[in-house]
Design a protein around this motif. Structure first.
Motif, PDB file in Angstrom:
ATOM      1  N   THR A 215      18.914  65.358  -4.514  1.00  0.00           N
ATOM      2  CA  THR A 215      19.038  66.764  -4.123  1.00  0.00           C
ATOM      3  C   THR A 215      18.242  67.045  -2.853  1.00  0.00           C
ATOM      4  O   THR A 215      18.701  67.790  -1.979  1.00  0.00           O
ATOM      5  CB  THR A 215      18.551  67.678  -5.262  1.00  0.00           C
ATOM      6  OG1 THR A 215      19.404  67.490  -6.400  1.00  0.00           O
ATOM      7  CG2 THR A 215      18.588  69.147  -4.853  1.00  0.00           C
ATOM      8  N   GLN A 216      17.078  66.438  -2.718  1.00  0.00           N
ATOM      9  CA  GLN A 216      16.291  66.583  -1.485  1.00  0.00           C
ATOM     10  C   GLN A 216      17.052  66.054  -0.280  1.00  0.00           C
ATOM     11  O   GLN A 216      17.062  66.674   0.792  1.00  0.00           O
ATOM     12  CB  GLN A 216      14.968  65.842  -1.612  1.00  0.00           C
ATOM     13  CG  GLN A 216      14.101  65.895  -0.358  1.00  0.00           C
ATOM     14  CD  GLN A 216      12.844  65.052  -0.474  1.00  0.00           C
ATOM     15  OE1 GLN A 216      12.413  64.711  -1.568  1.00  0.00           O
ATOM     16  NE2 GLN A 216      12.260  64.707   0.662  1.00  0.00           N
ATOM     17  N   PHE A 217      17.705  64.898  -0.443  1.00  0.00           N
ATOM     18  CA  PHE A 217      18.490  64.329   0.653  1.00  0.00           C
ATOM     19  C   PHE A 217      19.590  65.296   1.119  1.00  0.00           C
ATOM     20  O   PHE A 217      19.918  65.345   2.311  1.00  0.00           O
ATOM     21  CB  PHE A 217      19.172  63.023   0.232  1.00  0.00           C
ATOM     22  CG  PHE A 217      18.255  61.908  -0.181  1.00  0.00           C
ATOM     23  CD1 PHE A 217      16.916  61.909   0.150  1.00  0.00           C
ATOM     24  CD2 PHE A 217      18.761  60.839  -0.913  1.00  0.00           C
ATOM     25  CE1 PHE A 217      16.078  60.859  -0.234  1.00  0.00           C
ATOM     26  CE2 PHE A 217      17.945  59.799  -1.301  1.00  0.00           C
ATOM     27  CZ  PHE A 217      16.595  59.807  -0.959  1.00  0.00           C
ATOM     28  N   LEU A 218      20.165  66.039   0.180  1.00  0.00           N
ATOM     29  CA  LEU A 218      21.330  66.883   0.457  1.00  0.00           C
ATOM     30  C   LEU A 218      20.973  68.319   0.835  1.00  0.00           C
ATOM     31  O   LEU A 218      21.835  69.044   1.331  1.00  0.00           O
ATOM     32  CB  LEU A 218      22.248  66.902  -0.761  1.00  0.00           C
ATOM     33  CG  LEU A 218      22.973  65.598  -1.087  1.00  0.00           C
ATOM     34  CD1 LEU A 218      23.566  65.653  -2.492  1.00  0.00           C
ATOM     35  CD2 LEU A 218      24.066  65.311  -0.061  1.00  0.00           C
ATOM     36  N   THR A 219      19.744  68.731   0.610  1.00  0.00           N
ATOM     37  CA  THR A 219      19.387  70.140   0.835  1.00  0.00           C
ATOM     38  C   THR A 219      18.197  70.309   1.765  1.00  0.00           C
ATOM     39  O   THR A 219      18.340  70.719   2.917  1.00  0.00           O
ATOM     40  CB  THR A 219      19.127  70.854  -0.506  1.00  0.00           C
ATOM     41  OG1 THR A 219      18.096  70.164  -1.229  1.00  0.00           O
ATOM     42  CG2 THR A 219      20.379  70.906  -1.360  1.00  0.00           C
ATOM     43  N   ALA A 220      16.999  70.011   1.286  1.00  0.00           N
ATOM     44  CA  ALA A 220      15.783  70.257   2.072  1.00  0.00           C
ATOM     45  C   ALA A 220      15.755  69.458   3.366  1.00  0.00           C
ATOM     46  O   ALA A 220      15.350  69.973   4.419  1.00  0.00           O
ATOM     47  CB  ALA A 220      14.544  69.941   1.228  1.00  0.00           C
ATOM     48  N   ASN A 221      16.181  68.190   3.314  1.00  0.00           N
ATOM     49  CA  ASN A 221      16.115  67.359   4.519  1.00  0.00           C
ATOM     50  C   ASN A 221      17.034  67.859   5.635  1.00  0.00           C
ATOM     51  O   ASN A 221      16.595  68.008   6.781  1.00  0.00           O
ATOM     52  CB  ASN A 221      16.412  65.906   4.174  1.00  0.00           C
ATOM     53  CG  ASN A 221      15.327  65.271   3.325  1.00  0.00           C
ATOM     54  OD1 ASN A 221      14.321  65.901   3.025  1.00  0.00           O
ATOM     55  ND2 ASN A 221      15.527  64.019   2.930  1.00  0.00           N
ATOM     56  N   PRO A 222      18.327  68.119   5.374  1.00  0.00           N
ATOM     57  CA  PRO A 222      19.171  68.648   6.462  1.00  0.00           C
ATOM     58  C   PRO A 222      18.740  70.026   6.931  1.00  0.00           C
ATOM     59  O   PRO A 222      18.909  70.359   8.107  1.00  0.00           O
ATOM     60  CB  PRO A 222      20.582  68.661   5.857  1.00  0.00           C
ATOM     61  CG  PRO A 222      20.397  68.566   4.386  1.00  0.00           C
ATOM     62  CD  PRO A 222      19.137  67.793   4.169  1.00  0.00           C
ATOM     63  N   ALA A 223      18.168  70.840   6.043  1.00  0.00           N
ATOM     64  CA  ALA A 223      17.686  72.158   6.465  1.00  0.00           C
ATOM     65  C   ALA A 223      16.611  72.023   7.541  1.00  0.00           C
ATOM     66  O   ALA A 223      16.564  72.807   8.486  1.00  0.00           O
ATOM     67  CB  ALA A 223      17.151  72.932   5.265  1.00  0.00           C
ATOM     68  N   ARG A 224      15.760  71.009   7.405  1.00  0.00           N
ATOM     69  CA  ARG A 224      14.740  70.767   8.440  1.00  0.00           C
ATOM     70  C   ARG A 224      15.339  70.103   9.673  1.00  0.00           C
ATOM     71  O   ARG A 224      15.038  70.455  10.806  1.00  0.00           O
ATOM     72  CB  ARG A 224      13.618  69.874   7.897  1.00  0.00           C
ATOM     73  CG  ARG A 224      12.662  70.530   6.941  1.00  0.00           C
ATOM     74  CD  ARG A 224      11.409  69.660   6.766  1.00  0.00           C
ATOM     75  NE  ARG A 224      11.741  68.248   6.601  1.00  0.00           N
ATOM     76  CZ  ARG A 224      12.098  67.685   5.454  1.00  0.00           C
ATOM     77  NH1 ARG A 224      12.137  68.419   4.353  1.00  0.00           N
ATOM     78  NH2 ARG A 224      12.384  66.397   5.394  1.00  0.00           N
ATOM     79  N   ALA A 225      16.185  69.102   9.435  1.00  0.00           N
ATOM     80  CA  ALA A 225      16.689  68.287  10.540  1.00  0.00           C
ATOM     81  C   ALA A 225      17.507  69.091  11.540  1.00  0.00           C
ATOM     82  O   ALA A 225      17.405  68.871  12.757  1.00  0.00           O
ATOM     83  CB  ALA A 225      17.537  67.139   9.983  1.00  0.00           C
ATOM     84  N   PHE A 226      18.334  70.021  11.075  1.00  0.00           N
ATOM     85  CA  PHE A 226      19.240  70.745  11.961  1.00  0.00           C
ATOM     86  C   PHE A 226      18.705  72.112  12.386  1.00  0.00           C
ATOM     87  O   PHE A 226      19.364  72.832  13.134  1.00  0.00           O
ATOM     88  CB  PHE A 226      20.617  70.889  11.308  1.00  0.00           C
ATOM     89  CG  PHE A 226      21.337  69.586  11.157  1.00  0.00           C
ATOM     90  CD1 PHE A 226      22.000  69.010  12.225  1.00  0.00           C
ATOM     91  CD2 PHE A 226      21.320  68.894   9.948  1.00  0.00           C
ATOM     92  CE1 PHE A 226      22.641  67.785  12.099  1.00  0.00           C
ATOM     93  CE2 PHE A 226      21.951  67.673   9.796  1.00  0.00           C
ATOM     94  CZ  PHE A 226      22.619  67.113  10.874  1.00  0.00           C
ATOM     95  N   ALA A 227      17.515  72.463  11.930  1.00  0.00           N
ATOM     96  CA  ALA A 227      16.913  73.732  12.350  1.00  0.00           C
ATOM     97  C   ALA A 227      16.429  73.633  13.789  1.00  0.00           C
ATOM     98  O   ALA A 227      16.115  72.549  14.287  1.00  0.00           O
ATOM     99  CB  ALA A 227      15.746  74.085  11.425  1.00  0.00           C
ATOM    100  N   ALA A 228      16.371  74.765  14.473  1.00  0.00           N
ATOM    101  CA  ALA A 228      15.855  74.819  15.847  1.00  0.00           C
ATOM    102  C   ALA A 228      15.391  76.236  16.131  1.00  0.00           C
ATOM    103  O   ALA A 228      15.838  77.195  15.492  1.00  0.00           O
ATOM    104  CB  ALA A 228      16.935  74.408  16.851  1.00  0.00           C
ATOM    105  N   ASP A 229      14.506  76.355  17.096  1.00  0.00           N
ATOM    106  CA  ASP A 229      14.031  77.664  17.522  1.00  0.00           C
ATOM    107  C   ASP A 229      14.989  78.188  18.588  1.00  0.00           C
ATOM    108  O   ASP A 229      14.770  78.045  19.783  1.00  0.00           O
ATOM    109  CB  ASP A 229      12.610  77.547  18.077  1.00  0.00           C
ATOM    110  CG  ASP A 229      12.044  78.890  18.518  1.00  0.00           C
ATOM    111  OD1 ASP A 229      12.702  79.923  18.265  1.00  0.00           O
ATOM    112  OD2 ASP A 229      10.955  78.908  19.119  1.00  0.00           O
ATOM    113  N   TRP A 230      16.068  78.805  18.128  1.00  0.00           N
ATOM    114  CA  TRP A 230      17.114  79.228  19.058  1.00  0.00           C
ATOM    115  C   TRP A 230      16.716  80.441  19.880  1.00  0.00           C
ATOM    116  O   TRP A 230      17.430  80.815  20.818  1.00  0.00           O
ATOM    117  CB  TRP A 230      18.400  79.532  18.293  1.00  0.00           C
ATOM    118  CG  TRP A 230      18.975  78.317  17.654  1.00  0.00           C
ATOM    119  CD1 TRP A 230      18.999  78.022  16.321  1.00  0.00           C
ATOM    120  CD2 TRP A 230      19.587  77.206  18.311  1.00  0.00           C
ATOM    121  NE1 TRP A 230      19.598  76.807  16.116  1.00  0.00           N
ATOM    122  CE2 TRP A 230      19.969  76.282  17.314  1.00  0.00           C
ATOM    123  CE3 TRP A 230      19.853  76.897  19.647  1.00  0.00           C
ATOM    124  CZ2 TRP A 230      20.605  75.075  17.607  1.00  0.00           C
ATOM    125  CZ3 TRP A 230      20.483  75.704  19.950  1.00  0.00           C
ATOM    126  CH2 TRP A 230      20.854  74.804  18.932  1.00  0.00           C
TER     127      TRP A 230
END
Length: 317
Positions: free
Chosen positions: A283-298
């Protein structure tokens, strides 16, 4: 998190297919184009029914991204979609396309991230580039330099196609060494295609995200070696660097055409990983990790807005 319908809080991403394609066209895959909007819609419905909430489409510039269709598909399916800018390997383009972009791909990337694809379409939320088999040719180096410039201007993450899963260290040496991109702004794709646990650990130690994508490809060492690779990384303390994706690249691979498609990631594939690794970690691989990886200070402004204006009328393909 920049989706085709606008920015959302990273926590709202949900269960994410971190590398896939709704639309894709390449001379390297004749007759297998992903170019049917209704088939894409059906695939999203099947993914949603399997528990999916978000899809990151890694299709870059000039490969039939279907940018105009993506907002409608996101609204109708209820699935968050993140689009990509960037460039793939030279083999995927006609020579005249690359010649037209040779002098300023960074400006194109920034414009598509901050203004919109084609100037008026949805904004991209990541940059896609590509390496070669165990190395980097001149095109890859030129494209990655442009990606690094766009990354500095926007904060966007750079996703890297690794040819057959190889060349991770060469990519990191260039992007994070010579070009000074922060390692946590780099996602290395297709690592499952080369089950080299030493290379995987070295990439994780460097600070990059590791994408294991494309389950059920018979010509790659994918499904049957994946639990071993992920367990080794997790046991070494790198469970927070792992991303999972489906990487559907041909019409025949779609679930609506009898292939594994997007739902497979969350059905049989996830079931196997749950058994091997435990549900919480998967579940971490599918949720928390991509939430961090694709976030940016737009909210940050591009360093050179003039470059974006120069390429505003670029085609949307």
């Amino acid at each position: 998190m920049r989706t085709v319908l606008g920015d959302i809080a990273p926590a709202g991403l949900g269960v994410c297919d971190a590398h896939d394609h709704l639309f894709l066209r390449s001379p390297q895959l004749p007759g297998q184009e992903l170019d049917d909007p209704e088939a894409a819609a059906a695939e999203l419905r099947a993914f949603r029914a399997a528990g999916g909430s978000a899809v990151i489409q890694w299709t870059p510039y000039g490969m039939g991204r279907g940018a105009a269709e993506l907002p409608r598909l996101a609204r109708e399916s209820g699935v968050h979609i993140v689009a990509a800018t960037g460039l793939h390997q030279a083999a995927h383009y006609a020579p005249e396309v690359l010649e037209r972009l040779r002098s300023g791909p960074a400006g194109l990337f920034v414009a598509e991230l901050t203004e919109g694809i084609g100037g008026t379409g949805p904004r991209a939320g990541m940059i896609k580039v590509a390496g070669g088999f165990h190395g980097l040719d001149a095109h890859a180096r030129h494209t990655m330099a442009a990606a690094a410039e766009a990354q500095r201007a926007t904060g966007a993450v750079i996703g890297v196609h690794l040819e057959l899963g190889t060349g991770a260290q060469a990519v990191l040496d260039l992007l994070c060494g010579e070009l000074a991109v922060p390692p946590d702004r780099v996602i290395l794709g297709h690592l499952n295609r080369s089950p080299d646990l030493v290379a995987h650990r070295a990439a994780a130690e460097a600070g990059a995200y590791l994408a294991f994508d494309g389950p059920s490809r018979a010509h790659h060492a994918t499904d049957w070696r994946l639990p071993e690779a992920l367990a080794a990384l997790a046991e070494a303390g790198f469970g927070d660097r792992i991303l999972l994706g489906g990487d559907t690249t041909t019409a025949g691979a779609r679930s609506v055409n009898g292939g594994p498609g997007m739902p497979h990631l969350l059905r049989r594939h996830r079931e196997r990983l749950d058994i091997a690794l435990g549900k919480d970690l998967v579940t971490q691989f599918l949720t928390a990790n991509p939430a961090r990886a694709f976030a940016a200070d737009w909210a940050r402004a591009p360093q050179d807005p003039h470059k974006g204006r120069e390429t505003r009328r670029a085609p949307t393909a």
